[in-house]
Motif scaffolding. Structure first.
Motif, PDB file in Angstrom:
ATOM      1  N   TRP A  23       3.446  -5.309  -1.002  1.00 54.06           N
ATOM      2  CA  TRP A  23       4.792  -4.730  -0.955  1.00 54.06           C
ATOM      3  C   TRP A  23       4.952  -3.603  -1.972  1.00 54.06           C
ATOM      4  CZ3 TRP A  23       8.608  -5.061   2.481  1.00 54.06           C
ATOM      5  CH2 TRP A  23       8.486  -6.041   3.465  1.00 54.06           C
ATOM      6  N   PHE A  24       4.259  -3.706  -3.078  1.00 53.84           N
ATOM      7  CA  PHE A  24       4.304  -2.606  -4.049  1.00 53.84           C
ATOM      8  C   PHE A  24       3.626  -1.369  -3.465  1.00 53.84           C
ATOM      9  CE2 PHE A  24       3.157  -0.250  -7.887  1.00 53.84           C
ATOM     10  CZ  PHE A  24       4.344  -0.321  -8.596  1.00 53.84           C
ATOM     11  N   LEU A  25       2.544  -1.578  -2.712  1.00 55.46           N
ATOM     12  CA  LEU A  25       1.885  -0.451  -2.044  1.00 55.46           C
ATOM     13  C   LEU A  25       2.825   0.183  -1.023  1.00 55.46           C
ATOM     14  CD1 LEU A  25      -0.636   1.270  -1.472  1.00 55.46           C
ATOM     15  CD2 LEU A  25      -1.376  -0.497   0.142  1.00 55.46           C
ATOM     16  N   LEU A  26       3.566  -0.642  -0.305  1.00 54.57           N
ATOM     17  CA  LEU A  26       4.530  -0.112   0.655  1.00 54.57           C
ATOM     18  C   LEU A  26       5.564   0.762  -0.050  1.00 54.57           C
ATOM     19  CD1 LEU A  26       5.805  -0.045   3.498  1.00 54.57           C
ATOM     20  CD2 LEU A  26       7.076  -2.104   2.864  1.00 54.57           C
ATOM     21  N   LEU A  27       6.003   0.334  -1.226  1.00 53.09           N
ATOM     22  CA  LEU A  27       6.969   1.134  -1.977  1.00 53.09           C
ATOM     23  C   LEU A  27       6.356   2.464  -2.415  1.00 53.09           C
ATOM     24  CD1 LEU A  27       8.665  -1.600  -4.225  1.00 53.09           C
ATOM     25  CD2 LEU A  27       9.591  -0.504  -2.177  1.00 53.09           C
ATOM     26  N   ILE A  28       5.092   2.432  -2.836  1.00 52.51           N
ATOM     27  CA  ILE A  28       4.427   3.666  -3.265  1.00 52.51           C
ATOM     28  C   ILE A  28       4.311   4.648  -2.105  1.00 52.51           C
ATOM     29  CG2 ILE A  28       2.242   4.648  -4.065  1.00 52.51           C
ATOM     30  CD1 ILE A  28       1.805   2.093  -5.684  1.00 52.51           C
ATOM     31  N   VAL A  29       3.807   4.169  -0.974  1.00 53.48           N
ATOM     32  CA  VAL A  29       3.616   5.039   0.184  1.00 53.48           C
ATOM     33  C   VAL A  29       4.962   5.542   0.703  1.00 53.48           C
ATOM     34  CG1 VAL A  29       2.771   5.142   2.558  1.00 53.48           C
ATOM     35  CG2 VAL A  29       1.442   3.947   0.815  1.00 53.48           C
ATOM     36  N   GLY A  30       5.952   4.639   0.764  1.00 53.55           N
ATOM     37  CA  GLY A  30       7.279   5.054   1.218  1.00 53.55           C
ATOM     38  C   GLY A  30       7.901   6.075   0.291  1.00 53.55           C
ATOM     39  N   GLY A  31       7.724   5.876  -1.024  1.00 57.67           N
ATOM     40  CA  GLY A  31       8.276   6.824  -1.987  1.00 57.67           C
ATOM     41  C   GLY A  31       7.636   8.193  -1.887  1.00 57.67           C
TER      42      GLY A  31
END
Length: 285
Positions: free
Chosen positions: A260-268
């Motif tokens: 989920w942290f990776l999802l936040l990075i990619v989304g950001g």
């Protein structure tokens, strides 16, 4: 009746996509070892990240990989697209051949081949010894070069963005180049003043797509490093570290939090790209 035909898609969305996403979100707040029952621990998994040195190393490796390989891949893809756009004979054959690396570049077989090419006694070192280099390094076993070999592999899979660039180049009206030529603009100026602005939406599309793909790179790093991220964690990609925590250490709760942290990075980063696009992407209106 329409919903009957849509039922397989809805079933796939529910059981293959939405269900696992919801389960991962729940598990990210638990201590779960894949064997026992999940135990709710709140935000502890997310707090653990910031005390985990390998987490920071995986972020460093991944960001270097993305920041270097994606621009090089897009530049190489655009260069070849412009070469092919000149109307070469057998264009369909060249386009198919150049697209092939994108189809097989992420496979296990190519990763194994890459490890053999860049090994201590691999093809590259044999060529270097033949031309006079006495002690070339073992590229995949040297922390200074191991990540570079994976960057080269990603650049080599330029086929997909190249085909998209080629389609974009075919859509640029020739009258712009004729007008620029009449104004005395040379090839270089036409490229920067005509081609790049009119191709900027395609560049933006490829940039977003390839950035997301680069953050998800796993197979190449896993095979080349033997699943360890070595040597000295120099190829410890974020996805590889996530895999190690979830399926190597059976720490699925922490692995879910990492996902989920990776999802936040990619989304950001995607949101930043869309925000910055208004300053350099030209849509003609």
């Amino acid at each position: 009746m329409p919903y009957l035909f849509l039922a397989p898609w809805f079933a796939g969305l529910l059981f293959i996509t939405a269900g696992p996403i919801a389960a991962s979100a729940y598990l990210s707040f638990t201590d779960y070892s894949l064997i026992g029952s999940p135990e709710w621990i709140g935000l502890d998994n997310f707090q653990r990240m910031f005390d985990d040195p390998r987490f920071y190393q995986s972020l460093k490796v991944t960001f270097i990989y993305v920041a270097v390989s994606v621009p090089l891949q897009l530049a190489f893809a655009l260069f070849l697209a412009m070469v092919l756009d000149r109307g070469l004979r057998g264009l369909a054959l060249y386009r198919s051949v150049y697209y092939l690396p994108s189809l097989i570049g992420g496979s296990v077989a190519i990763a194994i081949l890459w490890r053999q090419i860049f090994g201590s006694d691999g093809l590259l070192n044999q060529v270097l010894r033949f031309v006079g280099f006495e002690n070339p390094p073992g590229w995949v076993s040297n922390p200074d070069y191991a990540l570079g070999t994976l960057i080269v592999l990603n650049v080599w899979t330029f086929g997909a963005p190249m085909v998209i660039f080629l389609a974009g180049l075919r859509q640029i009206p020739t009258m712009y180049y004729e007008a620029a030529s009449l104004d005395g603009a040379g090839k270089a100026r036409q490229f920067f003043q005509v081609t790049l602005p009119l191709l900027s939406p395609i560049i933006f599309f490829n940039l977003v797509l390839q950035t997301i793909n680069a953050f998800q790179t796993f197979t190449q790093a896993f095979i080349v490093s033997g699943g360890t991220g070595g040597p000295a964690d120099s190829t410890l990609f974020y996805t590889l570290y996530l895999y190690q925590r979830g399926f190597g250490n059976f720490d699925m709760g922490y692995a879910s939090a990492l996902a989920w942290f990776l999802l936040l990075i990619v989304g950001g980063l995607t949101a930043i790209n869309f925000f910055a696009a208004k300053y350099w992407v030209f849509y003609g209106d």
